[in-house]
Structure formats: C-alpha cells, structure tokens
Design a protein around this motif. Sequence first.
Motif, PDB file in Angstrom:
ATOM      1  N   ALA A   4       6.343   2.171  -2.966  1.00 33.27           N
ATOM      2  CA  ALA A   4       5.460   1.189  -3.374  1.00 33.27           C
ATOM      3  C   ALA A   4       5.467   1.019  -4.804  1.00 33.27           C
ATOM      4  O   ALA A   4       5.505   0.086  -5.428  1.00 33.27           O
ATOM      5  CB  ALA A   4       3.845   1.566  -2.851  1.00 33.27           C
ATOM      6  N   ALA A   5       5.436   2.257  -5.530  1.00 35.78           N
ATOM      7  CA  ALA A   5       5.301   2.068  -7.020  1.00 35.78           C
ATOM      8  C   ALA A   5       6.704   1.577  -7.643  1.00 35.78           C
ATOM      9  O   ALA A   5       6.738   0.725  -8.690  1.00 35.78           O
ATOM     10  CB  ALA A   5       5.032   3.640  -7.539  1.00 35.78           C
ATOM     11  N   LYS A  49      -5.564   3.442  10.855  1.00 35.80           N
ATOM     12  CA  LYS A  49      -6.454   2.977   9.733  1.00 35.80           C
ATOM     13  C   LYS A  49      -5.556   2.127   8.737  1.00 35.80           C
ATOM     14  O   LYS A  49      -6.035   1.242   8.197  1.00 35.80           O
ATOM     15  CB  LYS A  49      -6.965   4.243   9.038  1.00 35.80           C
ATOM     16  N   THR A  50      -4.466   2.613   8.396  1.00 34.71           N
ATOM     17  CA  THR A  50      -3.587   1.643   7.330  1.00 34.71           C
ATOM     18  C   THR A  50      -3.209   0.581   8.062  1.00 34.71           C
ATOM     19  O   THR A  50      -3.190  -0.353   7.373  1.00 34.71           O
ATOM     20  CB  THR A  50      -2.200   2.700   6.745  1.00 34.71           C
ATOM     21  N   ARG A  51      -2.698   0.568   9.401  1.00 28.87           N
ATOM     22  CA  ARG A  51      -2.428  -0.599   9.990  1.00 28.87           C
ATOM     23  C   ARG A  51      -3.325  -1.849  10.132  1.00 28.87           C
ATOM     24  O   ARG A  51      -3.334  -2.842   9.820  1.00 28.87           O
ATOM     25  CB  ARG A  51      -1.709  -0.391  11.095  1.00 28.87           C
ATOM     26  N   GLU A  52      -4.526  -1.115  10.093  1.00 28.60           N
ATOM     27  CA  GLU A  52      -5.713  -2.138  10.043  1.00 28.60           C
ATOM     28  C   GLU A  52      -5.816  -2.720   8.766  1.00 28.60           C
ATOM     29  O   GLU A  52      -6.263  -4.019   8.750  1.00 28.60           O
ATOM     30  CB  GLU A  52      -7.102  -1.390  10.568  1.00 28.60           C
ATOM     31  N   PHE A 112       0.889  -1.275   0.039  1.00 27.98           N
ATOM     32  CA  PHE A 112       0.121  -0.115  -0.280  1.00 27.98           C
ATOM     33  C   PHE A 112       0.707   1.241   0.019  1.00 27.98           C
ATOM     34  O   PHE A 112       1.969   1.435   0.665  1.00 27.98           O
ATOM     35  CB  PHE A 112      -0.895   0.027   1.151  1.00 27.98           C
ATOM     36  N   GLY A 113       0.612   2.095  -0.922  1.00 30.03           N
ATOM     37  CA  GLY A 113       1.309   3.320  -0.857  1.00 30.03           C
ATOM     38  C   GLY A 113       0.314   4.482  -0.270  1.00 30.03           C
ATOM     39  O   GLY A 113      -0.784   4.866  -0.570  1.00 30.03           O
ATOM     40  N   ALA A 114       0.652   4.835   1.121  1.00 28.77           N
ATOM     41  CA  ALA A 114      -0.329   5.725   1.739  1.00 28.77           C
ATOM     42  C   ALA A 114       0.573   7.121   2.135  1.00 28.77           C
ATOM     43  O   ALA A 114       1.777   7.096   2.190  1.00 28.77           O
ATOM     44  CB  ALA A 114      -0.596   4.872   3.184  1.00 28.77           C
ATOM     45  N   ARG A 126       1.975  -4.840   3.134  1.00 30.05           N
ATOM     46  CA  ARG A 126       2.871  -3.918   4.031  1.00 30.05           C
ATOM     47  C   ARG A 126       2.391  -2.516   3.581  1.00 30.05           C
ATOM     48  O   ARG A 126       1.908  -2.409   2.280  1.00 30.05           O
ATOM     49  CB  ARG A 126       4.069  -4.086   4.345  1.00 30.05           C
ATOM     50  N   ALA A 127       2.499  -1.589   4.280  1.00 28.98           N
ATOM     51  CA  ALA A 127       2.392  -0.096   3.846  1.00 28.98           C
ATOM     52  C   ALA A 127       3.568   0.819   3.533  1.00 28.98           C
ATOM     53  O   ALA A 127       4.679   0.532   4.571  1.00 28.98           O
ATOM     54  CB  ALA A 127       1.397   0.500   4.749  1.00 28.98           C
ATOM     55  N   THR A 128       3.698   1.362   2.936  1.00 28.16           N
ATOM     56  CA  THR A 128       5.078   2.589   2.636  1.00 28.16           C
ATOM     57  C   THR A 128       4.628   3.613   1.937  1.00 28.16           C
ATOM     58  O   THR A 128       3.223   3.882   1.825  1.00 28.16           O
ATOM     59  CB  THR A 128       6.283   1.683   1.845  1.00 28.16           C
TER      60      THR A 128
END
Length: 217
Positions: free
Chosen positions: A57-58, A37-40, A28-30, A50-52
Amino acid sequence: MRIAIIGAGNVGGTLGRRWAQAGHDILFGARDPGSTKTREIVASCGGQARATSPAEAAARADVVVLAVGWHVVQPVVESMGDLAGKIIIDCTNPLDENLQLIHGHHSSGGEMIADIAVGARVVKAFNTVTWEVMANPDFGDEPATMFYCGGDSASAEVVESLIRDIGMEPCNVGGLEMCRYLEPLAMIWILEFRIRRQSGDYGFRLLKRTSAEAKTE
Ligand SMILES: NC(=O)c1ccc[n+]([C@@H]2O[C@H](COP(=O)([O-])OP(=O)(O)OC[C@H]3O[C@@H](n4cnc5c(N)ncnc54)[C@H](OP(=O)(O)O)[C@@H]3O)[C@@H](O)[C@H]2O)c1
C-alpha cells in the motif's frame, strides 16, 4: 490522489470512507487484507478502495496514513521499507495500555516516527478528534478544527486539502516538534470526553476575532 491507510480500524476505516466519497483511491494496508472485517471496510468505501499489505500500500501511494495503535507503530513503519519522500500523515497517539501518554515535553510520537521513516515528510493530523467527528465534523453550521503540524509547504498543502475533503477546517500550528503539544491536547478528549462522558461527539473549534470585533471600548 492515491492514499495508503495503514490500519483499517475506527480511524482508518472512517478516513477511507470519507476520502473515497471525495473521489480519492484508497489502499488499506492491513495485516490480514482478506479478513471479514477488512473486506467489510473496503466494501463500505463503495468501489474506491482495496486492501493489501502495508508495504505494498505504501509503495503504491502518494500519501501514507498511519492509523494503528502506538504499540505496533515501530514494527509497522519498519515493515514498509523505504518511505523517503512520501508524505506520512500520523494520526496516532502514543499511549500505553492504561491510556496514558508515554512521550512528551522533549520528544513526541510524531518525531519518533520521523526518526524511523528516514526522509519521509511526516505531518501530524487527525489525532485530536474522535473518529465520530471525522465521520461527521459539523456542529450546527460550524465545522470542527483539525490542528496539524510538520511537513514542508507542499505536504502541508496536501494535508490541508485532505482535511477540507472530510469537511473540517485545517489549522497549521507549526513544525513537527509541535506534536509535543498536539499529542497532550488529544488527552483532553480521550480522558474527559471519551472515557468520563462516554461520548465521541465533542470536537475542538478555533475561534478568531476580526480586528473590529477585538475593539471592546
Ligand atoms: N479512536 C479514535 O477516535 C481516535 C482518534 C484519533 C486518533 N486515534 C489514534 O489512531 C490510532 C488508531 O486508533 P483506532 O481507534 O482506529 O484503533 P482500532 O480501531 O483498534 O484500529 C487499529 C487498526 O490497526 C490494525 N493493525 C494492528 N496491527 C497492525 C499491523 N501490524 N499492520 C497493519 N494494521 C495493523 C488493526 O487491525 P486488526 O483488526 O487486524 O487488529 C486495526 O484495524 C491510534 O493510535 C489512536 O490513538 C484514535
């Protein structure tokens, strides 16, 4: 496949969960990768995500999915730097704050994204159904149809398989200029079904007759 999903909201979170269930790796690109919210949303993908930042991410993905509001599309795409060669799946609808379409007839949101992301292979998809239908595309025994357009034959093949991975039936409607018709098509569900009937549980399905069935007399 490694898929970057830019925007971990209703659409991004739903597609991420569905593709994680199908065995893809989700990045996820956040704008705030550490937010609750993103962790959920990352946790709901069951270890496959995972989020970055959007740029990281791209850079690390084969396919970049744009699932942010139209008002931030340009800065978000520009923030990701060189996207040449990447497949970009554009899920957005170019709406203003009153939910009115702000491009059409002679251009479209998808084509504007292709102008910004020079050299990327932009495919418009996932803009004509609600996130509820992406979460569950079955209507009785029949899956909803996912219209898409743009890209070259290799990117169309990738997008078709990602559409099938969430249980929908892909339908290629042509080149990226067909966004001029897919984006207004989304207005039917946004205005009539989402707003007036207050439901996300309506989907489109393309019907086709066989030549035998077409003979009426
Ligand atoms: N809702 C639907 O059923 C549906 C269906 C088809 C297509 N679409 C289209 O898909 C797009 C997303 O809709 P949605 O309903 O998923 O919206 P949403 O739930 O509001 O999600 C948008 C996401 O974008 C994130 N975001 C905002 N600015 C960002 C930035 N600078 N960098 C990275 N992420 C950013 C938001 O993060 P924060 O939480 O930090 O604000 C949020 O997670 C829209 O263009 C919409 O027209 C929606």
